[in-house]
Scaffold this active site. Sequence first.
Site, PDB file in Angstrom:
ATOM      1  N   THR A 134       0.830  -1.206   0.000  1.00  0.00           N
ATOM      2  CA  THR A 134       0.000   0.000   0.000  1.00  0.00           C
ATOM      3  C   THR A 134       0.866   1.259   0.000  1.00  0.00           C
ATOM      4  O   THR A 134       1.832   1.359   0.751  1.00  0.00           O
ATOM      5  CB  THR A 134      -0.905   0.005   1.252  1.00  0.00           C
ATOM      6  N   HIS A 190      10.440   5.028  -2.024  1.00  0.00           N
ATOM      7  CA  HIS A 190       9.773   4.671  -3.283  1.00  0.00           C
ATOM      8  C   HIS A 190       9.046   5.910  -3.791  1.00  0.00           C
ATOM      9  O   HIS A 190       7.908   6.164  -3.459  1.00  0.00           O
ATOM     10  CB  HIS A 190       8.788   3.531  -3.034  1.00  0.00           C
TER      11      HIS A 190
END
EC number: 1.1.1.37
Length: 335
Positions: A134, A190
Amino acid sequence: MRMKKTVAVIGAGNVGEHVASLILLKNLANVKMFDLPRKTEEKVFEPVKGKALDMKQMLAAMDIDARVEGYTVTPEGEGYEPLEGSDIVVITAGFPRRPGMSREDLLEANIRIISVIADRIKRYAPDAIVIVVTNPVDVMTYVAYKLLNFPKNRVMGMAGVLDSARFKTFISEELMVSPKDIHAYVIGGHGDEMVPLISISNVGGIPLKDLLPKEKLEKIIERTRFGGGEIVNLMGTSAYYAPAAAIVDMIEALVQNSKRILPCSVYLDGEAGEYYGVQGFCVGVPVKLGSNGVEEIIKVPMIEEEREMWRRSVESVKKTVEVAEGILSAGSSRQ
């Protein structure tokens, strides 16, 4: 003969369903999928059960002896009892960022989802290894780690494996060589501040910087950073084949105890945290994955330019973690 492991996939959207099908096609483990119902004015659909049935028939067609089941759950956390016995839990459930939604709105929405799921994992699969997908993944991995209260070796996020695969793809296309012969890591958060490690990247043992001029390397790095956005612009939706393959790469290392060195988002503190300049939150670094989860954090050497990029990446993740901490604190004070 060893017992086949069970992987639970929470969230059976594009990424989750492809994770499940790849696990089954590789015959790595049995699979349990969990997802919400889909409601229309006329009917309540249970797509996760339909997907599981479809996959069962796929397995029969291909003579693969594995099991898959689908379970419908509620946003409040009902229906998670079949998590019991899961060895690995993959969390792909979450909201994508929508128009008009701030980063804080997205954080708050996904923290609520992770909170419910973490509670059910603690209750029904307290010995599982957890992989968080997620977004924003480094922050959600930290949130899951804090809420689960599991040992840090059993909670990790998927990011660097995907970013490294994209990096290798673009190098492969530029040099016209097999990705198998490319060794390249992307670490850090990320996002736009990810850190491709050019100094230790090589193709068949030849340093990457000796094969490509600086301007071409910079273009490849830029394309890697925005690799997800490039796919969204082409498809109108997020990537799912490569993310699913990256997750399954991690699962394979865990299930087969193969001691793979893969970049994952993990909780850093102590000696490893001191080396990386991170104390008390999650960010992507190379780790050794085996049956116990994260078995070692690898201290990768960086040149000064990479160190500076790393510091910027860490600072970006840290700021978002601080926002998440505020949301978590506000949530606990309301209870």
